[in-house]
Design a protein around this motif. Structure first.
Motif, PDB file in Angstrom:
ATOM      1  N   ALA A  19       0.619  -4.571  -2.597  1.00  0.00           N
ATOM      2  CA  ALA A  19       0.719  -5.032  -1.210  1.00  0.00           C
ATOM      3  C   ALA A  19       1.009  -3.881  -0.250  1.00  0.00           C
ATOM      4  CB  ALA A  19       1.798  -6.110  -1.091  1.00  0.00           C
ATOM      5  N   LEU A  22      -2.190  -1.715   0.020  1.00  0.00           N
ATOM      6  CA  LEU A  22      -3.225  -2.355   0.833  1.00  0.00           C
ATOM      7  C   LEU A  22      -2.763  -2.674   2.252  1.00  0.00           C
ATOM      8  CD1 LEU A  22      -4.499  -4.728  -1.977  1.00  0.00           C
ATOM      9  CD2 LEU A  22      -5.710  -2.734  -1.034  1.00  0.00           C
ATOM     10  N   LYS A  23      -1.536  -2.279   2.571  1.00  0.00           N
ATOM     11  CA  LYS A  23      -0.949  -2.523   3.889  1.00  0.00           C
ATOM     12  C   LYS A  23      -0.820  -4.016   4.216  1.00  0.00           C
ATOM     13  CE  LYS A  23      -2.283   1.920   5.922  1.00  0.00           C
ATOM     14  NZ  LYS A  23      -2.151   2.665   4.738  1.00  0.00           N
ATOM     15  N   LYS A  24      -0.680  -4.820   3.171  1.00  0.00           N
ATOM     16  CA  LYS A  24      -0.401  -6.241   3.354  1.00  0.00           C
ATOM     17  C   LYS A  24       1.083  -6.441   3.623  1.00  0.00           C
ATOM     18  CE  LYS A  24      -4.267  -7.881   0.572  1.00  0.00           C
ATOM     19  NZ  LYS A  24      -4.688  -8.631  -0.624  1.00  0.00           N
ATOM     20  N   GLU A  35       8.185 -12.562   3.305  1.00  0.00           N
ATOM     21  CA  GLU A  35       7.130 -11.592   3.000  1.00  0.00           C
ATOM     22  C   GLU A  35       7.072 -11.312   1.496  1.00  0.00           C
ATOM     23  OE1 GLU A  35       6.865  -8.809   7.007  1.00  0.00           O
ATOM     24  OE2 GLU A  35       8.523  -8.471   5.603  1.00  0.00           O
ATOM     25  N   THR A  39       3.905 -12.519  -1.263  1.00  0.00           N
ATOM     26  CA  THR A  39       3.056 -11.444  -1.772  1.00  0.00           C
ATOM     27  C   THR A  39       2.236 -11.980  -2.947  1.00  0.00           C
ATOM     28  OG1 THR A  39       4.600  -9.730  -1.068  1.00  0.00           O
ATOM     29  CG2 THR A  39       3.105  -9.151  -2.852  1.00  0.00           C
ATOM     30  N   HIS A  40       0.956 -11.653  -2.963  1.00  0.00           N
ATOM     31  CA  HIS A  40       0.027 -12.123  -4.000  1.00  0.00           C
ATOM     32  C   HIS A  40       0.578 -11.845  -5.403  1.00  0.00           C
ATOM     33  CE1 HIS A  40      -3.707 -13.029  -6.020  1.00  0.00           C
ATOM     34  NE2 HIS A  40      -3.756 -11.817  -6.532  1.00  0.00           N
ATOM     35  N   HIS A  56      -6.376  -7.090  -6.275  1.00  0.00           N
ATOM     36  CA  HIS A  56      -5.609  -7.410  -5.066  1.00  0.00           C
ATOM     37  C   HIS A  56      -6.377  -7.108  -3.788  1.00  0.00           C
ATOM     38  CE1 HIS A  56      -1.584  -8.332  -6.806  1.00  0.00           C
ATOM     39  NE2 HIS A  56      -2.167  -7.769  -7.846  1.00  0.00           N
ATOM     40  N   GLY A  57      -7.418  -6.293  -3.869  1.00  0.00           N
ATOM     41  CA  GLY A  57      -8.204  -5.988  -2.687  1.00  0.00           C
ATOM     42  C   GLY A  57      -8.649  -4.541  -2.665  1.00  0.00           C
ATOM     43  N   ASP A  59      -8.576  -0.902  -0.402  1.00  0.00           N
ATOM     44  CA  ASP A  59      -7.788  -0.206   0.615  1.00  0.00           C
ATOM     45  C   ASP A  59      -8.675   0.338   1.729  1.00  0.00           C
ATOM     46  OD1 ASP A  59      -8.878   2.223  -0.325  1.00  0.00           O
ATOM     47  OD2 ASP A  59      -7.038   2.820  -1.360  1.00  0.00           O
TER      48      ASP A  59
END
Length: 168
Positions: A19, A22-24, A35, A39-40, A56-57, A59
């Motif tokens: 997180a 990825l700046k989530k 928060e 978080t995933h 998770h994604g 970047d």
């Protein structure tokens, strides 16, 4: 490039590292309870999920970010490393891959909280300890993520395994 953050359960510091990467999660302040809990995969994975890669994604540089729990195994991550190395040698894989251990960032509160919540299913005690631990560890996790990204960018190796023991 592919980043794989790993630790014992793959559901606490790895999820937070992904997180932050990825700046989530905003690294400029201590995360809130909400928060952390949103978080995933945070505190969601169980024993049977160990060894699985969770995406998770991507970047800001279009790099893929994954997490993995390894359990008590001392051979899972080296085995993954050796498999990736073989795929690189056989020219089946041409992406740079970084395996980064987040375990050194785990504070005692998170260890206790994880055991209570994930193993014993006592969430009313475990989850508050996990939140406390996540707040205690947030700067160490951010530093680990920055170290991981910096090492990945500066290294000429196609495959990197970071134990990150300096974060203890």
């Amino acid at each position: 490039m592919i980043y794989i953050y790993n630790d014992f359960g793959g559901t606490h510091t790895t999820a937070l590292a992904a997180a932050y990467h990825l700046k989530k999660l905003d690294g400029s302040h201590e995360p809130t309870k909400n928060e952390i809990l949103n978080t995933h995969n945070f505190n969601k994975l169980v024993y049977k999920d160990r060894g699985k890669l969770y995406f998770h994604g991507k970047d800001e540089d279009d790099n893929k970010v994954y997490t993995m729990g390894r359990g008590r195994s001392k051979i899972l991550v080296p085995g993954v490393f050796n498999l990736i190395d073989m795929l690189i040698e056989e020219a089946v894989l041409n992406e740079k891959i970084i395996l980064s251990n987040t375990s050194p960032t785990v504070p005692f509160a998170m260890t206790c909280g994880g055991m209570l919540s994930r193993w014993l299913k006592i969430d009313f005690i475990g989850v508050p300890l996990l939140v406390t631990g996540a707040k205690q560890a947030y700067q160490d996790i951010i530093n680990l993520v920055q170290h991981t990204k910096q090492t990945a960018k500066s290294s000429t190796s196609q495959l990197i395994m970071l134990d990150n023991k300096e974060f203890k």
